[in-house]
Motif scaffolding. Structure first.
Motif, PDB file in Angstrom:
ATOM      1  N   LYS A  25      81.902  80.040  51.850  1.00 17.36           N
ATOM      2  CA  LYS A  25      82.711  81.165  51.967  1.00 17.36           C
ATOM      3  C   LYS A  25      82.778  81.921  50.504  1.00 17.36           C
ATOM      4  N   SER A  70      84.818  85.333  49.432  1.00 16.46           N
ATOM      5  CA  SER A  70      85.871  86.048  49.578  1.00 16.46           C
ATOM      6  C   SER A  70      85.764  87.110  48.661  1.00 16.46           C
ATOM      7  N   ASP A 127      84.115  89.753  58.076  1.00 12.67           N
ATOM      8  CA  ASP A 127      85.352  90.357  58.408  1.00 12.67           C
ATOM      9  C   ASP A 127      85.109  91.805  58.592  1.00 12.67           C
ATOM     10  N   ASN A 128      84.142  92.519  58.297  1.00 13.57           N
ATOM     11  CA  ASN A 128      84.078  94.018  58.572  1.00 13.57           C
ATOM     12  C   ASN A 128      82.814  94.203  59.662  1.00 13.57           C
ATOM     13  N   TYR A 149      84.430  92.788  51.214  1.00 16.13           N
ATOM     14  CA  TYR A 149      84.201  92.026  52.573  1.00 16.13           C
ATOM     15  C   TYR A 149      84.236  90.736  52.302  1.00 16.13           C
ATOM     16  N   ASP A 150      84.654  89.695  53.191  1.00 17.37           N
ATOM     17  CA  ASP A 150      84.350  88.378  53.159  1.00 17.37           C
ATOM     18  C   ASP A 150      83.476  87.867  54.019  1.00 17.37           C
TER      19      ASP A 150
END
Length: 169
Positions: A86, A88, A114-115, A161-162
């Motif tokens: 991950k 973040s 996430d985007n 973004y993540d």
């Protein structure tokens, strides 16, 4: 001029014959390496060495960049006990950011973002769109995942973004 007289000793003749035969066989059995072939082999070896050095430099830079949110490309390394890597609050400064990964043959790679304005593509060793599902690794090699801005408007100067890259067996 006087003629050359060689001794007729059987041992001398056997040793001389063996020496001549050795020279003849060593020349006959050696591979035909023409100057062109030697140059090709030397060039290929130099290119492979140069490529290895360049990959090492790129990976060192990517390893250092992985500690920063706004520098690309980045090297991703999976923890032993966790299949998901991950990242973040990553910041895309240019139109894309590359992530280097070295999975094992047979593993699967999946990318979640996430985007909606960012697309995830595998660009090396082959082209694969992660919107179509995960990718099964065919060879142990450097895999480059490119996250690229794909929005309908101009990209913000610093797009945050993540991303989660999952590597499973």
């Amino acid at each position: 001029m006087e003629p050359i007289i060689l001794p007729s000793n059987p041992l001398y003749i056997a040793l001389l014959s063996a020496a001549i035969l050795t020279v003849f066989l060593s020349n006959a059995c050696s591979p035909d390496t023409s100057p062109e072939k030697k140059a090709d082999i030397k060039a290929a070896t130099a290119h492979k060495s140069q490529q290895g050095i360049e990959d090492g430099i790129n990976n060192s830079y990517a390893r250092l960049a992985s500690k920063h949110a706004d520098i690309c490309p980045k090297l991703l390394q999976k923890d032993v006990d966790n299949n998901t890597i991950k990242r973040s609050a990553e910041v895309m400064v240019d139109n894309y950011c590359d992530y280097f990964l070295y999975p094992q043959t047979g593993q699967h790679i999946a990318v979640a973002l996430d985007n909606q304005q960012i697309e995830a593509l595998l660009i090396v060793p082959t082209l694969h769109d992660f919107a179509n599902g995960d990718y099964q690794v065919a060879s142990y090699d450097r895999h480059v995942i490119r996250l690229a801005y794909n929005g309908v408007t101009y990209k913000p100067q610093r797009l945050v973004y993540d991303v989660a890259v999952t590597v499973t067996d």
